[in-house]
Write a protein that holds these residues in place. Structure first.
Motif, short mmCIF file in Angstrom:
data_model
loop_
_atom_site.label_atom_id
_atom_site.label_comp_id
_atom_site.label_asym_id
_atom_site.label_seq_id
_atom_site.Cartn_x
_atom_site.Cartn_y
_atom_site.Cartn_z
N ARG A 98 0.84 -1.21 0.00
CA ARG A 98 0.00 0.00 0.00
C ARG A 98 0.87 1.26 0.00
O ARG A 98 0.53 2.26 -0.62
CB ARG A 98 -0.96 0.01 1.20
CG ARG A 98 -2.05 -1.04 1.11
CD ARG A 98 -3.31 -0.63 1.85
NE ARG A 98 -3.05 -0.22 3.22
CZ ARG A 98 -2.96 -1.06 4.26
NH1 ARG A 98 -3.10 -2.36 4.06
NH2 ARG A 98 -2.74 -0.61 5.47
N LEU A 99 1.99 1.19 0.68
CA LEU A 99 2.88 2.35 0.71
C LEU A 99 3.42 2.69 -0.68
O LEU A 99 3.72 3.85 -0.97
CB LEU A 99 4.06 2.09 1.67
CG LEU A 99 3.72 2.04 3.16
CD1 LEU A 99 4.98 1.75 3.97
CD2 LEU A 99 3.08 3.35 3.63
N ARG A 100 3.54 1.67 -1.53
CA ARG A 100 4.03 1.94 -2.88
C ARG A 100 2.89 2.29 -3.85
O ARG A 100 3.13 2.54 -5.03
CB ARG A 100 4.81 0.75 -3.42
CG ARG A 100 3.96 -0.45 -3.84
CD ARG A 100 4.79 -1.64 -4.24
NE ARG A 100 3.95 -2.71 -4.79
CZ ARG A 100 4.38 -3.95 -5.00
NH1 ARG A 100 5.63 -4.28 -4.69
NH2 ARG A 100 3.56 -4.85 -5.52
N GLY A 101 1.65 2.28 -3.33
CA GLY A 101 0.54 2.77 -4.15
C GLY A 101 -0.54 1.77 -4.49
O GLY A 101 -1.55 2.14 -5.10
N ASP A 102 -0.38 0.50 -4.11
CA ASP A 102 -1.42 -0.49 -4.40
C ASP A 102 -2.65 -0.21 -3.53
O ASP A 102 -2.53 0.09 -2.34
CB ASP A 102 -0.92 -1.90 -4.11
CG ASP A 102 0.21 -2.31 -5.04
OD1 ASP A 102 0.67 -1.45 -5.81
OD2 ASP A 102 0.65 -3.47 -4.98
N SER A 103 -3.84 -0.31 -4.10
CA SER A 103 -5.06 -0.05 -3.35
C SER A 103 -5.46 -1.30 -2.55
O SER A 103 -5.05 -2.42 -2.85
CB SER A 103 -6.20 0.35 -4.28
OG SER A 103 -6.67 -0.79 -5.00
N TYR A 104 -6.32 -1.07 -1.55
CA TYR A 104 -6.83 -2.15 -0.72
C TYR A 104 -7.56 -3.19 -1.58
O TYR A 104 -7.36 -4.40 -1.42
CB TYR A 104 -7.77 -1.59 0.34
CG TYR A 104 -8.36 -2.63 1.27
CD1 TYR A 104 -7.63 -3.13 2.34
CD2 TYR A 104 -9.66 -3.10 1.08
CE1 TYR A 104 -8.17 -4.07 3.20
CE2 TYR A 104 -10.21 -4.05 1.93
CZ TYR A 104 -9.46 -4.53 2.99
OH TYR A 104 -9.99 -5.47 3.84
N ILE A 107 -5.16 -5.32 -3.73
CA ILE A 107 -4.52 -6.37 -2.92
C ILE A 107 -5.51 -7.49 -2.63
O ILE A 107 -5.18 -8.68 -2.70
CB ILE A 107 -3.97 -5.75 -1.62
CG1 ILE A 107 -2.82 -4.79 -1.93
CG2 ILE A 107 -3.52 -6.84 -0.65
CD1 ILE A 107 -2.38 -3.95 -0.76
N MET A 108 -6.74 -7.10 -2.34
CA MET A 108 -7.78 -8.10 -2.04
C MET A 108 -8.06 -8.97 -3.26
O MET A 108 -8.22 -10.20 -3.14
CB MET A 108 -9.05 -7.37 -1.58
CG MET A 108 -10.13 -8.25 -0.99
SD MET A 108 -11.46 -7.25 -0.26
CE MET A 108 -12.58 -8.53 0.25
N ASN A 109 -8.09 -8.36 -4.43
CA ASN A 109 -8.43 -9.09 -5.65
C ASN A 109 -7.34 -10.08 -6.08
O ASN A 109 -7.61 -10.99 -6.86
CB ASN A 109 -8.72 -8.12 -6.80
CG ASN A 109 -10.05 -7.39 -6.60
OD1 ASN A 109 -10.94 -7.88 -5.93
ND2 ASN A 109 -10.17 -6.21 -7.19
N ARG A 110 -6.13 -9.91 -5.58
CA ARG A 110 -5.08 -10.88 -5.93
C ARG A 110 -4.77 -11.85 -4.78
O ARG A 110 -3.71 -12.45 -4.72
CB ARG A 110 -3.82 -10.16 -6.40
CG ARG A 110 -3.08 -9.31 -5.39
CD ARG A 110 -1.74 -8.90 -6.04
NE ARG A 110 -0.93 -8.10 -5.18
CZ ARG A 110 -0.70 -6.79 -5.34
NH1 ARG A 110 -1.25 -6.15 -6.35
NH2 ARG A 110 0.10 -6.14 -4.51
#
Length: 424
Positions: A98-104, A107-110
């Motif tokens: 998340r710190l590098r920009g991935d959304s919640y 992350i959940m979808n993968r």
């Protein structure tokens, strides 16, 4: 340990937060403060509240354990009304993503997010979860929390959901904190039910909910009403069935997408609707009219780098707002009440007084316990926190640092920052 008789006297400010039900709108600014205040607790119950000089007239101090709170502030114990504190495994790597920009949701979808915690919780034994839970409760206690709500939801199957609730049941017996249990079996969609969400709701209703109710393992039923998780209709179906069984209702509503969760909470008369970052004006007003507590979780928005829920708008439109940590291993790995206070006052445009109300009497209302906890009133539980500074205004001023010096739970001193107690 037996409940003794305690006298707290000479409090610079006795912040009673007096009341026996939720406080809406402007009412949230009234803390009912007594200068140079005193409290008497007998057998765990508050017996007298008032100015020290008046309270002392009718008693002998020799009959009590006396605590001199000179130059200190006395408040009700905080109520953390939304947590997920029983889980196995951690998700530190996801936080770095998340710190590098991935959304919640990315992350959940993968395969990350809640499903990741399901694996760790399934693998953990009851004994391991009890040990972890006790450690986390001790930390909450040090922040002045005397009652906590805990959710299941890291099982998504029969065995693990029941295990989580049983762990909380055991901790409620052995730990000073009171634990209010919530069944959140519909926290996410298991992999094997992807595309068959209605069938998963059927499974929860037919196979798990009846056992939870029969064994009295939870007081509340909750669901994650969100896009790509559970729809409004699926949420309505589960919650109404739980209500039919005699359970009280909560709902994770309008956190990521404006789906209509706030409106549903009002429709089904849930005790609380939680998160509400994207709640509509109409949904907020409907909640205010029906007396649904808006439980806001600023640490989660902070952790996810999202806009905060519109606490100021909610209060100005007659809502009862509560604040809670949302302590969990993914979106909000913190149990810090001082951080909640800092975010609410500095970034959510809530006054200090509204923030304290949201963590005390309204937090109690969010778990339907405002008649017994959440304020310093005669007849309520002796759940009291003594803070080291002479005014409640130090709580947000000492930014992000706990001002808690001592915690009394059910009339027993259970925490002193300068001592260690064998019963914790």
């Amino acid at each position: 340990m037996e409940r003794g008789n305690i006298l707290i006297k000479n409090a610079s400010e006795l912040v009673t937060c007096s009341g026996f039900s939720l406080k809406k709108g402007k009412e949230m600014n009234d803390l009912h403060i007594i200068n140079d205040g005193a409290v008497i607790i007998e057998e765990g119950i508050i017996k007298a509240v008032g100015a020290t000089q008046e309270v002392l007239k009718s008693i002998s101090e020799d009959d009590y354990e006396v605590i001199d709170a000179s130059q200190k502030t006395v408040l009700p114990g905080f109520v953390d009304s939304h947590t997920h504190f029983i889980f196995g495994g951690y998700r530190a790597e996801e936080f770095s993503w998340r710190l590098r920009g991935d959304s919640y949701m990315e992350i959940m979808n993968r395969g990350g997010g809640i499903i990741n915690s399901v694996k760790g919780t399934k693998e953990a034994s009851k004994e391991e979860l009890i040990k972890l839970g006790k450690k986390r409760l001790n930390s909450m206690l040090s922040f002045g929390v005397t009652t906590v709500e805990g959710k299941s939801g890291y099982g998504l199957d029969f065995e693990t959901e029941i295990k989580q609730l049983e762990v909380m049941e055991e901790l409620d017996k052995i730990h000073p904190l009171d634990i209010v249990k919530t069944f959140l079996g519909a926290h996410a969609v298991p992999k094997e039910y992807k595309g068959r969400e209605d069938e998963f709701i059927d499974f929860i209703i037919e196979d798990v909910l009846p056992i939870v109710k029969k064994r009295n393992l939870a007081e509340f039923c909750d669901i994650f009403c969100e896009k790509n998780v559970f729809s409004v209709e699926q949420s309505r179906r589960l919650l109404l069935k739980a209500k039919e069984m005699g359970m009280k209702l909560k709902i994770h509503a309008d956190e990521i997408v404006r789906l209509g969760g706030a409106e549903l909470a009002a429709e089904i008369e849930a005790v609380s609707a939680d998160h509400l970052l994207q709640a509509s004006d109409d949904g907020i007003k409907a909640m205010a009219q029906r007396g649904v507590v808006a439980t806001l979780l600023p640490c989660t928005a902070f952790s996810l780098k999202e806009e905060f829920a519109r606490g100021r708008y909610m209060i100005d439109n007659g809502c009862a707002v509560a604040l809670a940590t949302d302590f969990n291993p993914g979106s909000c790995f913190t149990e810090s009440i001082p951080l909640v206070i800092a975010l609410a006052t500095l970034y959510m445009k809530m006054s200090i007084e509204e923030t304290i109300t949201a963590l005390t009497i309204n937090g109690a209302a969010a778990i339907d316990k405002a008649d017994t906890i959440g304020s310093i009133d005669v007849g309520k539980k002796g759940d009291i926190v003594i803070h080291e500074f002479p005014s409640y205004k130090f709580l947000p001023y000492h930014i992000g640092v706990s001002t808690v010096e001592q915690v009394i739970k059910n009339g027993i001193m259970v925490y002193d920052k300068n001592k260690v107690f064998d019963n914790i």
